[in-house]
Design a protein around this motif. Structure first.
Motif, mmCIF file in Angstrom:
data_model
loop_
_atom_site.group_PDB
_atom_site.id
_atom_site.type_symbol
_atom_site.label_atom_id
_atom_site.label_comp_id
_atom_site.label_asym_id
_atom_site.label_seq_id
_atom_site.Cartn_x
_atom_site.Cartn_y
_atom_site.Cartn_z
ATOM 1 N N PHE A 14 0.855 -1.187 0.000
ATOM 2 C CA PHE A 14 0.000 0.000 0.000
ATOM 3 C C PHE A 14 0.891 1.236 0.000
ATOM 4 C CE2 PHE A 14 -2.475 3.303 2.235
ATOM 5 C CZ PHE A 14 -3.584 3.345 1.399
ATOM 6 N N ALA A 15 0.615 2.183 -0.877
ATOM 7 C CA ALA A 15 1.485 3.363 -0.976
ATOM 8 C C ALA A 15 0.747 4.524 -1.620
ATOM 9 C CB ALA A 15 2.730 3.032 -1.798
ATOM 10 N N ASP A 16 1.300 5.728 -1.426
ATOM 11 C CA ASP A 16 0.827 6.869 -2.187
ATOM 12 C C ASP A 16 1.651 6.928 -3.484
ATOM 13 O OD1 ASP A 16 3.308 8.016 -1.579
ATOM 14 O OD2 ASP A 16 2.505 9.208 0.070
ATOM 15 N N PRO A 17 1.250 7.744 -4.454
ATOM 16 C CA PRO A 17 1.953 7.755 -5.746
ATOM 17 C C PRO A 17 3.450 8.016 -5.639
ATOM 18 C CG PRO A 17 -0.127 8.917 -5.938
ATOM 19 C CD PRO A 17 0.046 8.611 -4.481
ATOM 20 N N LEU A 48 10.401 4.047 4.260
ATOM 21 C CA LEU A 48 9.388 4.512 5.221
ATOM 22 C C LEU A 48 9.879 4.328 6.656
ATOM 23 C CD1 LEU A 48 6.141 3.062 3.582
ATOM 24 C CD2 LEU A 48 7.093 5.355 3.331
ATOM 25 N N ASP A 49 11.160 4.626 6.880
ATOM 26 C CA ASP A 49 11.778 4.517 8.200
ATOM 27 C C ASP A 49 11.866 3.078 8.711
ATOM 28 O OD1 ASP A 49 12.154 7.292 8.364
ATOM 29 O OD2 ASP A 49 10.139 7.582 9.182
ATOM 30 N N ARG A 144 -3.273 12.434 4.366
ATOM 31 C CA ARG A 144 -1.861 12.092 4.215
ATOM 32 C C ARG A 144 -1.335 11.367 5.446
ATOM 33 N NH1 ARG A 144 -1.858 17.274 1.820
ATOM 34 N NH2 ARG A 144 -1.479 17.176 -0.432
ATOM 35 N N ALA A 145 -1.741 11.842 6.615
ATOM 36 C CA ALA A 145 -1.305 11.204 7.852
ATOM 37 C C ALA A 145 -1.842 9.774 7.949
ATOM 38 C CB ALA A 145 -1.763 12.022 9.055
ATOM 39 N N LYS A 146 -3.100 9.579 7.559
ATOM 40 C CA LYS A 146 -3.696 8.239 7.594
ATOM 41 C C LYS A 146 -3.019 7.310 6.599
ATOM 42 C CE LYS A 146 -8.340 9.670 9.057
ATOM 43 N NZ LYS A 146 -9.768 9.725 8.670
ATOM 44 N N VAL A 147 -2.765 7.829 5.399
ATOM 45 C CA VAL A 147 -2.122 7.013 4.363
ATOM 46 C C VAL A 147 -0.699 6.649 4.774
ATOM 47 C CG1 VAL A 147 -1.212 7.056 2.003
ATOM 48 C CG2 VAL A 147 -3.552 7.818 2.446
ATOM 49 N N ARG A 148 0.036 7.607 5.327
ATOM 50 C CA ARG A 148 1.402 7.339 5.777
ATOM 51 C C ARG A 148 1.433 6.223 6.826
ATOM 52 N NH1 ARG A 148 7.013 8.484 4.883
ATOM 53 N NH2 ARG A 148 8.022 7.788 6.804
ATOM 54 N N LYS A 149 0.524 6.298 7.787
ATOM 55 C CA LYS A 149 0.464 5.273 8.825
ATOM 56 C C LYS A 149 0.113 3.914 8.231
ATOM 57 C CE LYS A 149 -1.613 4.306 13.344
ATOM 58 N NZ LYS A 149 -2.555 4.805 14.384
ATOM 59 N N ALA A 150 -0.842 3.895 7.296
ATOM 60 C CA ALA A 150 -1.249 2.644 6.651
ATOM 61 C C ALA A 150 -0.112 2.067 5.804
ATOM 62 C CB ALA A 150 -2.489 2.876 5.787
ATOM 63 N N MET A 151 0.647 2.946 5.132
ATOM 64 C CA MET A 151 1.786 2.497 4.332
ATOM 65 C C MET A 151 2.827 1.796 5.203
ATOM 66 S SD MET A 151 2.220 5.923 1.984
ATOM 67 C CE MET A 151 3.975 5.678 1.754
ATOM 68 N N GLU A 152 3.169 2.424 6.318
ATOM 69 C CA GLU A 152 4.184 1.857 7.207
ATOM 70 C C GLU A 152 3.725 0.523 7.791
ATOM 71 O OE1 GLU A 152 4.752 4.911 10.064
ATOM 72 O OE2 GLU A 152 5.964 6.186 8.746
ATOM 73 N N GLN A 153 2.474 0.486 8.246
ATOM 74 C CA GLN A 153 1.960 -0.732 8.869
ATOM 75 C C GLN A 153 1.875 -1.877 7.867
ATOM 76 O OE1 GLN A 153 1.359 -1.281 12.217
ATOM 77 N NE2 GLN A 153 1.288 -3.368 11.436
ATOM 78 N N THR A 154 1.389 -1.577 6.645
ATOM 79 C CA THR A 154 1.260 -2.618 5.622
ATOM 80 C C THR A 154 2.627 -3.145 5.206
ATOM 81 O OG1 THR A 154 -0.755 -1.542 4.797
ATOM 82 C CG2 THR A 154 0.263 -3.189 3.367
ATOM 83 N N THR A 199 -10.485 2.950 -1.741
ATOM 84 C CA THR A 199 -11.458 3.217 -0.691
ATOM 85 C C THR A 199 -11.848 1.930 0.036
ATOM 86 O OG1 THR A 199 -13.160 3.095 -2.418
ATOM 87 C CG2 THR A 199 -12.453 5.275 -1.726
ATOM 88 N N ARG A 200 -11.651 0.788 -0.621
ATOM 89 C CA ARG A 200 -11.990 -0.483 0.022
ATOM 90 C C ARG A 200 -11.039 -0.792 1.185
ATOM 91 N NH1 ARG A 200 -12.535 -4.264 -5.371
ATOM 92 N NH2 ARG A 200 -13.618 -2.759 -6.659
ATOM 93 N N MET A 201 -9.904 -0.117 1.215
ATOM 94 C CA MET A 201 -8.965 -0.332 2.292
ATOM 95 C C MET A 201 -9.415 0.374 3.562
ATOM 96 S SD MET A 201 -6.355 -2.163 1.144
ATOM 97 C CE MET A 201 -4.958 -1.762 2.226
ATOM 98 N N GLY A 202 -10.469 1.201 3.468
ATOM 99 C CA GLY A 202 -10.980 1.903 4.636
ATOM 100 C C GLY A 202 -10.140 3.090 5.050
ATOM 101 N N ILE A 203 -9.368 3.643 4.122
ATOM 102 C CA ILE A 203 -8.492 4.778 4.447
ATOM 103 C C ILE A 203 -9.306 6.065 4.521
ATOM 104 C CG2 ILE A 203 -6.481 6.104 3.709
ATOM 105 C CD1 ILE A 203 -5.911 3.263 4.671
ATOM 106 N N TYR A 204 -10.272 6.217 3.598
ATOM 107 C CA TYR A 204 -11.055 7.463 3.555
ATOM 108 C C TYR A 204 -12.419 7.236 4.186
ATOM 109 C CZ TYR A 204 -7.474 8.532 0.158
ATOM 110 O OH TYR A 204 -6.273 8.717 -0.458
#
Length: 204
Positions: A14-17, A48-49, A144-154, A199-204
């Motif tokens: 999972f990532a942003d562009p 991603l750290d 952005r904050a939600k996506v960043r957290k989801a990216m790191e966790q995934t 959107t199916r990932m529940g991010i938004y």
């Protein structure tokens, strides 16, 4: 002759562009770290750290970079098309990138379809990794904050799954019968899938 069914593993990314290439490269290098048999000096990179293993091989790194860039371009084109063809905002897209490992086996029997002079070896897939890549395009600081957290966790979950898979599934690995530096040929392929499902990932 019974056909061999390769061991298959399914992973999520999972990532942003802006991060898609780095995330995909990090996952692929982690897979190859456990499946690339030439002698390697330990290397690592930060994504991603998160500290991930890195395979220092020019040919492999070039192939990973090329396929990651190809996937990123296709996903970018997909989002651009969605923006222009729909009045609703596009939340991102989805794509697949796969890694397959092969062993060389001697063909049994004789075939009239085989051209004269061609050797009797064939490459048989013994393991396949299918990485399902989801891209989300955040529009606000909160998103952005939600996506960043989801990216790191995934990414962390996926890397731990790779480690678990390689430690739990070893019986299918073929014996090394070649003196070549890398006895198992590999293939990395990109296969574009359906768009606009982040959107199916529940991010938004």
């Amino acid at each position: 002759m019974e056909k061999q069914t390769p061991q298959e593993f399914i992973l999520e990314a999972f990532a942003d562009p802006a991060s898609v290439r780095d995330v995909v490269r990090g996952i692929l290098h982690t897979i190859f770290f456990h499946r690339f048999f030439p002698s390697l000096a330990p290397r690592s990179r930060e994504v991603l750290d998160i500290t991930l293993p890195y395979v220092e091989d020019v040919e492999l790194d070039t192939m990973i970079e090329k396929r990651a860039a190809e996937l990123a371009r296709e996903l970018d084109a997909e989002r651009t098309h969605a923006h222009h063809s729909s009045r609703t905002r596009s939340a991102g897209g989805r794509g697949n990138i796969s890694v397959q490992f092969f062993e060389k086996k001697r063909r049994r029997g004789w075939s009239t379809m085989r051209p004269f002079g061609v050797g009797g070896d064939e490459e048989v897939c013994w393991e396949s990794w299918n990485v399902k890549v989801t891209v989300a395009e955040p529009r606000t600081e909160s998103e952005r904050a939600k996506v960043r957290k989801a990216m790191e966790q995934t990414l962390l979950t996926t890397v731990m799954k790779i480690v678990t898979c390689v430690n739990s599934h070893k019986e299918h690995i073929p014996p090394i019968t070649s003196s070549e530096a890398n006895p198992f040929p590999y293939q990395i392929t990109v296969n574009q899938k359906d768009a606009s499902w982040a959107t199916r990932m529940g991010i938004y």
